[in-house]
Design a protein around this motif. Structure first.
Motif: not given
Length: 280
Positions: A262-266
């Motif tokens: 959650r809250g982490v994006y690539a």
């Protein structure tokens, strides 16, 4: 405050910083600007706004800084730092083994707690990072808050917010009624005055970006613009951290969520867009 004055200042703030203020926030505008009016020697807000309408660029900057939220504390929300240490850092060590270097950017770094928190994590992992070069860049549009960040001096209240006791003892020393961060940690962070609405290319490329609790103050087009600009400064396998109340979904196709994080994006590069769209 007169409606036309509110509209004038709110437009200036949006143009300068992306900050969106609605009429129901006029009380916030007044409470933040009255101290500035007194500091500048104005009788009240009417005089301050009158000076602002003369295109006083220095005053525009002071007002923008006064309205910028600088809430920050060490290891804020903890999970983004735990996830970095347990997942992202080991992956960087694996994928960057040939060049043995990586860069981290803390956008809207405020008074420095976020980048210094990351610095302490890297220091704690120094055995695994022997022979590696790593750089942490912290940016903010406020000259004054960056001055505080560079000084590395924090009150008792500030170091109590989120700071593990063992790290406080290890990396800070008492200086009068303040706590001073270890010069070695301070040297790990390079602070720069930068506005997210400006050209980001001079900052260079990053492997990890923290842009937490910033987008919530922008409207949708500004969020999309900022996310697109950030993505262009990241490596193909770069990782972006946003705040708990923020998302890229429905805002930008420049990033994709990392499953289970959650809250982490690539980063989603153009050649990936079609398949992402087909997937949902």
């Amino acid at each position: 405050m007169k409606p036309e004055d509110f509209d004038y200042i709110s437009k200036m703030l949006k143009d300068k910083s992306g900050l969106v203020l609605t009429r129901d926030k006029s009380y916030l505008l007044e409470s933040r600007l009255m101290p500035l009016a007194r500091k500048r020697g104005f009788k009240g807000l009417d005089d301050l706004i009158g000076q602002l309408r003369r295109r006083d660029l220095a005053l525009e900057k002071e007002i923008t800084e006064a309205m910028t939220t600088n809430e920050s504390f060490f290891f804020r929300d903890s999970k983004p730092f735990d996830q970095f240490r347990q997942v992202v850092l080991p992956n960087l060590i694996k994928t960057r083994a040939s060049r043995r270097s990586f860069r981290i950017w803390c956008a809207a770094a405020s008074s420095g707690q976020e980048p210094y928190s990351l610095g302490m994590i890297l220091k704690e992992e120094s055995a695994r990072l022997a022979g590696w070069r790593h750089e942490i860049v912290g940016t903010d549009l406020s000259t004054e808050i960056l001055r505080k960040a560079r000084a590395g001096l924090y009150s008792q209240f500030e170091v109590q917010r989120g700071m593990p006791m063992q790290l406080l003892v290890k990396y800070f020393k008492k200086k009068d009624d303040m706590w001073e961060i270890d010069p070695a940690i301070r040297a790990m962070v390079q602070f720069k005055e930068w506005n997210l609405l400006e050209d980001l290319r001079p900052l260079g490329q990053f492997d990890v970006v923290y842009c937490r609790n910033v987008l919530i103050y922008f409207d949708q087009p500004t969020k999309a613009h900022v996310l697109e600009a950030i993505s262009k400064q990241m490596t193909d396998d770069g990782v972006l951290y946003l705040g708990g109340a923020e998302t890229v979904l429905g805002v930008s196709s420049a990033f994709k969520p990392i499953p289970g994080q959650r809250g982490v994006y690539a980063v989603a590069r153009p050649h990936e867009m079609k398949s992402l769209g087909e997937g949902g």
